[in-house]
Design an enzyme around this catalytic site. Sequence first.
Site, PDB file in Angstrom:
ATOM      1  N   CYS A 257     -19.018 -19.215 -32.180  1.00 48.50           N
ATOM      2  CA  CYS A 257     -18.847 -20.506 -31.786  1.00 48.50           C
ATOM      3  C   CYS A 257     -19.229 -21.133 -30.419  1.00 48.50           C
ATOM      4  CB  CYS A 257     -17.869 -21.340 -32.769  1.00 48.50           C
ATOM      5  SG  CYS A 257     -18.053 -21.581 -34.266  1.00 48.50           S
ATOM      6  N   ARG A 324     -18.239 -10.608 -33.733  1.00 52.79           N
ATOM      7  CA  ARG A 324     -19.575 -11.447 -33.225  1.00 52.79           C
ATOM      8  C   ARG A 324     -19.439 -11.854 -31.870  1.00 52.79           C
ATOM      9  NH1 ARG A 324     -21.224 -15.493 -37.809  1.00 52.79           N
ATOM     10  NH2 ARG A 324     -18.784 -15.612 -37.822  1.00 52.79           N
TER      11      ARG A 324
HETATM   12  C1  UDX Z   1     -13.896 -22.196 -32.104  1.00 55.89           C
HETATM   13  C2  UDX Z   1     -13.195 -23.681 -32.060  1.00 55.89           C
HETATM   14  O1  UDX Z   1     -11.956 -23.566 -31.429  1.00 55.89           O
HETATM   15  C3  UDX Z   1     -13.393 -24.450 -33.477  1.00 55.89           C
HETATM   16  O2  UDX Z   1     -13.085 -25.728 -33.299  1.00 55.89           O
HETATM   17  C4  UDX Z   1     -14.758 -24.421 -33.692  1.00 55.89           C
HETATM   18  O3  UDX Z   1     -15.255 -25.106 -34.668  1.00 55.89           O
HETATM   19  C5  UDX Z   1     -15.269 -22.931 -33.790  1.00 55.89           C
HETATM   20  O4  UDX Z   1     -15.192 -22.241 -32.678  1.00 55.89           O
HETATM   21  P1  UDX Z   1     -13.081 -19.992 -32.812  1.00 55.89           P
HETATM   22  O5  UDX Z   1     -14.509 -19.335 -32.364  1.00 55.89           O
HETATM   23  O6  UDX Z   1     -12.809 -19.455 -33.963  1.00 55.89           O
HETATM   24  O7  UDX Z   1     -13.148 -21.536 -32.985  1.00 55.89           O
HETATM   25  O8  UDX Z   1     -11.925 -19.196 -31.886  1.00 55.89           O
HETATM   26  P2  UDX Z   1     -11.193 -19.983 -30.908  1.00 55.89           P
HETATM   27  O9  UDX Z   1      -9.496 -19.935 -31.204  1.00 55.89           O
HETATM   28  O10 UDX Z   1     -11.441 -21.492 -30.430  1.00 55.89           O
HETATM   29  O11 UDX Z   1     -11.181 -18.944 -29.570  1.00 55.89           O
HETATM   30  C6  UDX Z   1     -12.575 -18.688 -28.865  1.00 55.89           C
HETATM   31  C7  UDX Z   1     -12.542 -17.819 -27.853  1.00 55.89           C
HETATM   32  O12 UDX Z   1     -12.056 -18.289 -26.690  1.00 55.89           O
HETATM   33  C8  UDX Z   1     -11.886 -16.200 -28.387  1.00 55.89           C
HETATM   34  O13 UDX Z   1     -12.635 -15.332 -27.816  1.00 55.89           O
HETATM   35  C9  UDX Z   1     -10.607 -16.829 -27.612  1.00 55.89           C
HETATM   36  O14 UDX Z   1     -10.099 -15.326 -27.321  1.00 55.89           O
HETATM   37  C10 UDX Z   1     -11.061 -17.252 -26.262  1.00 55.89           C
HETATM   38  N1  UDX Z   1      -9.950 -17.866 -25.659  1.00 55.89           N
HETATM   39  C11 UDX Z   1      -9.228 -19.104 -26.449  1.00 55.89           C
HETATM   40  C12 UDX Z   1      -9.716 -17.760 -24.327  1.00 55.89           C
HETATM   41  O15 UDX Z   1     -10.019 -16.794 -23.909  1.00 55.89           O
HETATM   42  N2  UDX Z   1      -8.446 -18.609 -23.684  1.00 55.89           N
HETATM   43  C13 UDX Z   1      -7.869 -19.694 -24.428  1.00 55.89           C
HETATM   44  O16 UDX Z   1      -7.212 -20.201 -23.590  1.00 55.89           O
HETATM   45  C14 UDX Z   1      -8.295 -19.792 -25.594  1.00 55.89           C
END
Ligand code: UDX
Length: 427
Positions: A257, A324
């Site tokens: 995403c 991914r």
């Molecule tokens: C995201 C959005 O949060 C969600 O609302 C949307 O609809 C789809 O995309 P997702 O891709 O499942 O969800 O993962 P998310 O939990 O948001 O984390 C995304 C990435 O950011 C991960 O690689 C995670 O490790 C990283 N991350 C997240 C950080 O590096 N630091 C953080 O503080 C939070």
Amino acid sequence: MKVAVIGTGYVGLTQAACLAELGNEVIGIDNNSSKIQMLNSGEMPIYENGMKPIVISNMKEGRLKFTTDINEINGSQIIFICVGTPPGSDGKPNLSYVENVANQIGNVLKHYAVIVEKSTVPVRTADWMKLILRNKLKTDFDVAVNPEFLREGTAVDDFFYPDRIVVGTDSPKADAVLSELYKPLNAPILHVSLESAELIKHGSNAFLAMKISYANMFSRLCEKAGADVETVMKGIGLDKRIGESFFRAGIGYGGFCFPKDLDAFVSVLEDHNVDASLLKAVKKLNDSQAEHFVNKIVSVMGSLKDKRIGVLGLAFKAGTDDMRLAPSIPIISKLHSLGANIYAYDPKSMDNAKAIDEFKNINFVSSMCQAVEGCDALAILTEWPEFRDLDFNKVKESTNLIFDGRNMFNINRMRSAGFSYHSIGRK
Ligand code: UDX
């Protein structure tokens, strides 16, 4: 209500299963027959916490069905479009799946329905969809935009306990139908135009990505200035206007995403002649965070030639089997190209990881212990909770060198236990 959900990926499957759990009669439709076969035999095509029991119980109770036949949309009051919008080579989303589905609906729908765009798309896509449908449909219809905010791993909980539900439409009738559907969730519903709903989705993901890059920028400064990024981000985030969540430094955001939505939103800005340099900087910083982690390893270990590196975690984050755009991919590729032998373990994503081209020369092992055994250094790339139970006495038999890309452990405790422990943004 009777609902059809087209596309049974992460978003569509969650939408279908959770709407059935709320008591609706749901038909999930996908043109991938092996996926439908799996679902019909009670198997999940993806790993998602809490999903399987909901799917199975609702199938048993007759509220949830799966089919490849698009004609089955007939009878539904609401049709959700949940197909993928993968990035094209120019970073713009490929809308051909959305277009195909709109055409298919146009070919077969025989009665009024609210057709809802759930996939993440550029602003004004709903307008374009309306034109496709109007050219084909002989019946009355309405279009709405209802973006998802589901995180992989917590998608079921995110569905049932949303911060807000966004309903974009220019039709009071469609607005009433969707408000009725979501009433049992007792969540605030924001009633907006089609265009505003589309922008809310892109804007949310871009802002969260920006927060993460901001934290990662600070992690680099903290390493040089001798501060602690965890404390600094907490101190900044405690201001209610900023907020503490999504402020964790690490090896960069990944998944399907944030990276793709950010690229798509940059294109939207540029297509409208709006300066996108703020978001381009967010992407640039994120793209170099993996390299920054590898440089950290090289600066401590020197040459990596024939060094054995145990890797814990491959998925882009904990709680998912999704590989991914996981930051583990550029990190491991680089370590391997520098001569390291990689022994990797992930609790859920091994099957997906084995299919990745960049991983064809790495060794996959079936437990944390095997990843640790005989290694010259250990690298933590996903924050799986079970890694906290690592037997550190066992680790020490192989190495005292740990590179933690997710700041999982207390730095003082690790050092007093005799580890040369290197994390992100902490001296
Ligand atoms: C995201 C959005 O949060 C969600 O609302 C949307 O609809 C789809 O995309 P997702 O891709 O499942 O969800 O993962 P998310 O939990 O948001 O984390 C995304 C990435 O950011 C991960 O690689 C995670 O490790 C990283 N991350 C997240 C950080 O590096 N630091 C953080 O503080 C939070």
